[in-house]
Design a protein around this motif. Structure first.
Motif, short mmCIF file in Angstrom:
data_model
loop_
_atom_site.label_atom_id
_atom_site.label_comp_id
_atom_site.label_asym_id
_atom_site.label_seq_id
_atom_site.Cartn_x
_atom_site.Cartn_y
_atom_site.Cartn_z
N ALA A 95 31.43 42.79 32.19
CA ALA A 95 30.47 41.71 32.43
C ALA A 95 29.76 41.83 33.78
O ALA A 95 28.86 41.05 34.07
N MET A 96 30.15 42.79 34.59
CA MET A 96 29.58 42.92 35.94
C MET A 96 28.36 43.82 35.94
O MET A 96 28.28 44.78 35.18
N ASP A 97 27.43 43.48 36.85
CA ASP A 97 26.31 44.40 37.04
C ASP A 97 26.75 45.51 38.00
O ASP A 97 27.81 45.44 38.62
N ASP A 98 25.94 46.54 38.10
CA ASP A 98 26.30 47.72 38.88
C ASP A 98 26.55 47.40 40.35
O ASP A 98 27.46 47.94 40.96
N TRP A 99 25.73 46.52 40.92
CA TRP A 99 25.87 46.20 42.34
C TRP A 99 27.19 45.51 42.64
O TRP A 99 27.79 45.73 43.69
N ARG A 100 27.64 44.66 41.74
CA ARG A 100 28.91 43.98 41.97
C ARG A 100 30.07 44.99 41.90
O ARG A 100 30.99 44.92 42.69
N ILE A 101 29.99 45.92 40.97
CA ILE A 101 31.03 46.95 40.88
C ILE A 101 31.05 47.79 42.15
O ILE A 101 32.12 48.07 42.70
N VAL A 102 29.87 48.16 42.64
CA VAL A 102 29.80 48.93 43.87
C VAL A 102 30.36 48.11 45.04
O VAL A 102 31.12 48.63 45.87
N ALA A 103 30.01 46.84 45.13
CA ALA A 103 30.47 45.99 46.22
C ALA A 103 32.00 45.87 46.21
O ALA A 103 32.64 45.96 47.27
N ILE A 104 32.58 45.68 45.04
CA ILE A 104 34.04 45.58 44.94
C ILE A 104 34.69 46.91 45.29
O ILE A 104 35.71 46.95 45.99
N SER A 105 34.11 47.99 44.84
CA SER A 105 34.65 49.32 45.14
C SER A 105 34.59 49.60 46.65
O SER A 105 35.56 50.10 47.24
#
Length: 134
Positions: A95-105
Motif C-alpha cells: 500500500a506504500m508509494d515508492d517515496w515512503r518505502i525509500v524513506a523507511i529504508s
C-alpha cells in the motif's frame, strides 16, 4: 533536615521507577500472551507476528537490563526501532508509494549506522571508570 527530605525524595523516586518498570513488564507480558493467542486463533504464524514478538522480547530485555543495572543502553531502543520499521515495511509495503518505502529504508539504514557508531565509540572511546569512593 534537608538531607532527610533528599533521602526520602530519592527513595520515593526509585519506588515510582520500579513500579513503572513492573507495569511495563506486565503490560509487555500481556501483549505477548495476546499475540500468541492471536497466532493460535489464526492457525498460522506470519513474519509480522514473529517480528512483533521480537519487539516485545527486546522491550522485556530492556526492562530487565534497566532494573538490574539502573542504566539504559541507547542501543536497545534503536534495535526496537529498527525491527519496528522492518515490521511496518513488511506489513504495508503493497500500500506504500515508492517515496515512503525509500524513506523507511533510509531511516532503517541511519538507525543501523547509529548502532555501529555507538558500538565503535564504546569500544574505542570508553568512558573513564568512576572512582567508587567519590
Amino acid at each position: 533536615m534537608e538531607k532527610k527530605y533528599r533521602k526520602y525524595g530519592l527513595i520515593s523516586i526509585k519506588a515510582v521507577e520500579h513500579l513503572v518498570l513492573m507495569i511495563i513488564a506486565i503490560a509487555t507480558i500481556v501483549a505477548i500472551g495476546q499475540e500468541i493467542l492471536h497466532i493460535f486463533e489464526a492457525r498460522e504464524v506470519a513474519l509480522a507476528d514473529l517480528l512483533l514478538l521480537f519487539i516485545y522480547l527486546e522491550v522485556l530485555a530492556m526492562v530487565s537490563h534497566y532494573a538490574e543495572s539502573g542504566k539504559l543502553p541507547i542501543r536497545m531502543p534503536l534495535y526496537i526501532a529498527i525491527v519496528a520499521l522492518a515490521r511496518y515495511l513488511i506489513l504495508d509495503m503493497k500500500a506504500m508509494d515508492d517515496w515512503r518505502i525509500v524513506a523507511i529504508s533510509v531511516s532503517t539504514f541511519i538507525l543501523a549506522s547509529t548502532v555501529i557508531v555507538i558500538r565503535w565509540g564504546q569500544l574505542k572511546l570508553p568512558y573513564p571508570r568512576r572512582n567508587e569512593n567519590s
